[in-house]
Design a protein around this motif. Sequence first.
Motif, PDB file in Angstrom:
ATOM      1  N   CYS A 328       0.918  -1.155  -0.042  1.00 31.73           N
ATOM      2  CA  CYS A 328      -0.018   0.060  -0.045  1.00 31.73           C
ATOM      3  C   CYS A 328       1.030   1.398  -0.116  1.00 31.73           C
ATOM      4  O   CYS A 328       1.768   1.364   0.865  1.00 31.73           O
ATOM      5  CB  CYS A 328      -1.107   0.073   1.182  1.00 31.73           C
ATOM      6  SG  CYS A 328      -1.947   1.598   1.568  1.00 31.73           S
ATOM      7  N   ILE A 340       1.381  -6.448   6.614  1.00 35.29           N
ATOM      8  CA  ILE A 340       0.733  -6.909   5.251  1.00 35.29           C
ATOM      9  C   ILE A 340       0.834  -5.574   4.428  1.00 35.29           C
ATOM     10  O   ILE A 340       1.109  -5.472   3.318  1.00 35.29           O
ATOM     11  CB  ILE A 340      -0.352  -7.527   5.353  1.00 35.29           C
ATOM     12  CG1 ILE A 340      -0.826  -8.177   4.147  1.00 35.29           C
ATOM     13  CG2 ILE A 340      -1.571  -6.526   5.757  1.00 35.29           C
ATOM     14  CD1 ILE A 340      -2.180  -8.744   3.983  1.00 35.29           C
ATOM     15  N   CYS A 341       0.508  -4.607   5.048  1.00 35.82           N
ATOM     16  CA  CYS A 341       0.475  -3.277   4.492  1.00 35.82           C
ATOM     17  C   CYS A 341       1.868  -3.018   3.368  1.00 35.82           C
ATOM     18  O   CYS A 341       1.767  -2.274   2.252  1.00 35.82           O
ATOM     19  CB  CYS A 341       0.147  -1.843   4.984  1.00 35.82           C
ATOM     20  SG  CYS A 341      -1.112  -2.439   6.097  1.00 35.82           S
ATOM     21  N   PRO A 346      -3.375  -3.427  -1.002  1.00 34.89           N
ATOM     22  CA  PRO A 346      -4.801  -3.828  -0.819  1.00 34.89           C
ATOM     23  C   PRO A 346      -5.773  -3.657  -1.949  1.00 34.89           C
ATOM     24  O   PRO A 346      -5.762  -2.771  -2.662  1.00 34.89           O
ATOM     25  CB  PRO A 346      -5.203  -2.958   0.443  1.00 34.89           C
ATOM     26  CG  PRO A 346      -4.257  -1.791   0.201  1.00 34.89           C
ATOM     27  CD  PRO A 346      -2.967  -2.038  -0.327  1.00 34.89           C
ATOM     28  N   CYS A 362      -8.129  -0.786   1.604  1.00 34.50           N
ATOM     29  CA  CYS A 362      -7.402  -0.747   2.889  1.00 34.50           C
ATOM     30  C   CYS A 362      -7.446  -2.092   3.527  1.00 34.50           C
ATOM     31  O   CYS A 362      -8.556  -2.603   3.531  1.00 34.50           O
ATOM     32  CB  CYS A 362      -7.797   0.299   3.612  1.00 34.50           C
ATOM     33  SG  CYS A 362      -6.958   0.409   5.457  1.00 34.50           S
ATOM     34  N   TRP A 363      -6.278  -2.633   4.079  1.00 32.39           N
ATOM     35  CA  TRP A 363      -6.275  -3.888   4.636  1.00 32.39           C
ATOM     36  C   TRP A 363      -7.110  -3.885   5.858  1.00 32.39           C
ATOM     37  O   TRP A 363      -7.418  -4.787   6.387  1.00 32.39           O
ATOM     38  CB  TRP A 363      -4.894  -4.250   4.945  1.00 32.39           C
ATOM     39  CG  TRP A 363      -3.966  -4.894   3.733  1.00 32.39           C
ATOM     40  CD1 TRP A 363      -2.946  -4.379   3.116  1.00 32.39           C
ATOM     41  CD2 TRP A 363      -4.472  -5.881   2.870  1.00 32.39           C
ATOM     42  NE1 TRP A 363      -2.671  -5.021   2.029  1.00 32.39           N
ATOM     43  CE2 TRP A 363      -3.392  -6.019   1.656  1.00 32.39           C
ATOM     44  CE3 TRP A 363      -5.490  -6.814   2.859  1.00 32.39           C
ATOM     45  CZ2 TRP A 363      -3.571  -7.014   0.826  1.00 32.39           C
ATOM     46  CZ3 TRP A 363      -5.745  -7.687   1.649  1.00 32.39           C
ATOM     47  CH2 TRP A 363      -4.742  -7.917   0.760  1.00 32.39           C
ATOM     48  N   ASP A 366     -10.236  -5.648   5.426  1.00 32.91           N
ATOM     49  CA  ASP A 366     -10.335  -6.954   5.107  1.00 32.91           C
ATOM     50  C   ASP A 366     -10.460  -7.947   6.495  1.00 32.91           C
ATOM     51  O   ASP A 366      -9.712  -7.795   7.201  1.00 32.91           O
ATOM     52  CB  ASP A 366      -9.144  -7.435   4.299  1.00 32.91           C
ATOM     53  CG  ASP A 366      -9.268  -8.667   3.932  1.00 32.91           C
ATOM     54  OD1 ASP A 366      -9.982  -9.579   4.242  1.00 32.91           O
ATOM     55  OD2 ASP A 366      -8.497  -9.034   2.950  1.00 32.91           O
ATOM     56  N   VAL A 369      -7.773 -10.155   7.238  1.00 30.51           N
ATOM     57  CA  VAL A 369      -6.660  -9.364   7.904  1.00 30.51           C
ATOM     58  C   VAL A 369      -6.869  -9.055   9.424  1.00 30.51           C
ATOM     59  O   VAL A 369      -6.185  -9.027  10.503  1.00 30.51           O
ATOM     60  CB  VAL A 369      -6.017  -8.293   6.966  1.00 30.51           C
ATOM     61  CG1 VAL A 369      -4.881  -7.479   7.603  1.00 30.51           C
ATOM     62  CG2 VAL A 369      -5.820  -8.870   5.918  1.00 30.51           C
TER      63      VAL A 369
END
Lengths: 384, 358
Positions: A328, A340-341, A346, A362-363, A366, A369
Amino acid sequence: MSGRRGAAARGAHPGVPGGAGNRGVGEPEGVAARATDVPLGATPVLELRDVVTEIRGVRGLVRPVDGVSLTVRAGQVVGLVGESGSGKSMTAFSVMRLFPTKAARVTGGEILLRGGDGRVRDLRTLGPDALRAVRGREIGMIFQDPASYLNPVLTVGRQLEQQLQAHGLGQGADARIAELLTDVGLSPEVARRYAHELSGGQCQRVGIASALACRPALVVADEPTTALDVTIQAQVLRLLARLQRDQGVALLLITHDLGVVAEVCDHVYVMYAGRIVEEGPVEDLFARPRHPYTQGLLAGVLDLLEPKPIRVSIEGSVPDLVRPPSGCRFHPRCPHAMPICEREAPPLLPRDEGAALGHSACWLHDPGVVGAGVTVEPGREDGP
Amino acid sequence: MTTPAAPLIAATGLTKHFPLGRRMFGPRRAVHAVNGIDFEVAVGETYALVGESGCGKTTTARMVLGLEGVTAGALRFHGKPVAELDAAERARFRRRVQVVFQDSNASLNPRKTLRQILGTALTVSGALRGASRAEVRERVVRLLTDVGLTPAESFLDRLPHELSGGQRQRVGIARALAPEPEFVIADEPVSALDISVRAQILTLLARIQRERGVAFLLISHDLAVVRNVAERVGVMYLGRIIETGPVGAVFARPVHPYTAALVDATPLPDPRPEVRARDHVDIRGDVPSPVSLPPGCAFHPRCPIAVERCRSVVPELVPLPDDPGVSVACHRAEERLAGLALPTVSAAHRPRPQEDPA
């Protein structure tokens, strides 16, 4: 080339003519087919699908537009908002391939325009002549600096006449020009004037007249009021809104000014570092921004009527697109960044059940996540 | 806020006319940039001059800085006319009054590193005259840290073009702070910056004011910035202040029709239909040329409530009877207070699409 032709051959693109709200079911991102804030049945006039634009410069390859999808429906005012370097203006230039530099090229995606005859064409497949017939005819354009596109040695009337003639509308041009100038609040006398005899606000009114001259279904306006003084900006903005409403033309408005978005747009796309990070109906997006970048932007807007202590809502500055951040692109500045970003970009996820209120990339949204699900931190406490 | 007996800066009748070439046999002409303005800035306060391009706000700032000669009027610094300062006092004045420009790109030397730019600001101003290299370096590091360019050591040898716009503006602020000023003129300090960076710079300026007690003259065209940053405001139109007072009072109840038009023209970041549908003050036309000022009130050609007197007599800036903190230069101010409204036009915006299903 053949691949491009293939896209164009889908002339009767599913749902484009008279498309109902169910269009896009099963489409990969569904970006093209959102029933949002327009009446059911409003047809998309312009649809960008995963558009990529690249600039080959001395410092390397830059992608100011990196997979942008957006839809403008008939009669709708769509805002494309972002800070400098977000790629919002390059997105607008990509539609008509009118780049400020020869090094820029649209290298991916589809740019689908529904013409006056109802036919849908991919502008990417058009040659220079065909594209020239579209510019100014099917898509009107308004630029930031009107003085730079009005020809200094032609009268305003002569210029509008040339435009009408170029598109085969030369018959009765004088009457049409008088009508256009009256529509934008100028005296028909202005047809005999030169650009240098007009004020900035008057030049921009001529620009609007030119954009509407050939009765296009879509007008793309790039920062149309940014160069103008506040009182003139308000006049021009209100004029644009009135003409848009009266003539039912769709408007893609490129701006950095969230106040302008709030005043005139129906739907808004927020861009950051070449990508759309959030989109939705303007009222809901302002009241309940989901993406941390949108939240920060809105928290940074200063309100004349409701002053508040100024606080820094976004640290750092816009990234250099020669080396965009991984994953991201907002993660180095994001207060909620997770591991994860940094790794993965995302996807655009629905902002609500059924995606009637648009999407946000955006994660945090989710559930896979973030176990708890969507985190909502409205930027405005006084939202409805 | 209380205004102390001797304000830090006081301008009375400040005027600047730029002469133009004479047309053959024609009269002598001039651009009437500033036409007799009065204002005071107290110690530690932020006073804003707001107006559209050509209203004279930047010329005013340049006169205060001494970058522009004064055609008429006087400027006092701690009660003493600036024109009468002796050489030593003038040097002190130059040190105590600093400026932050809008365009940090144009106002920083592209060939000098930050260490050189700030080092020069420290030594030339006399703040660190005769100091050793190590002392200067230490002070530069402290300045960079103060304006949030950290770690400062990594910025010392950078050139302005290697910085982002927000970082460059921080250097501009550090340079203004180097001689430890009492008064800083900020000419559109955030106009060229993105929203996310604007808040960073505005909070920095607020912190400097809090920590150092610096007074600011903020020059801006953006009413929302002024409302959120300044304590008092002067609204300028064609070289005159037409309304002045505390920001809250002036913007909550604009009495002069021009102030009302400015407030009305500022977009509100609120897309709710009831906000969008508000009526608008009906002001037309453009700002006239400052070469041939309209007689009487300079706003009368655009004013929707102008009467005969407005066309011939220049209105004085007088305190309002019900709020002496606010002064307005309008012949119809008292009628406005008594409820005289400005004509409005209804909103141009169509109803929201949800409300008219096709």
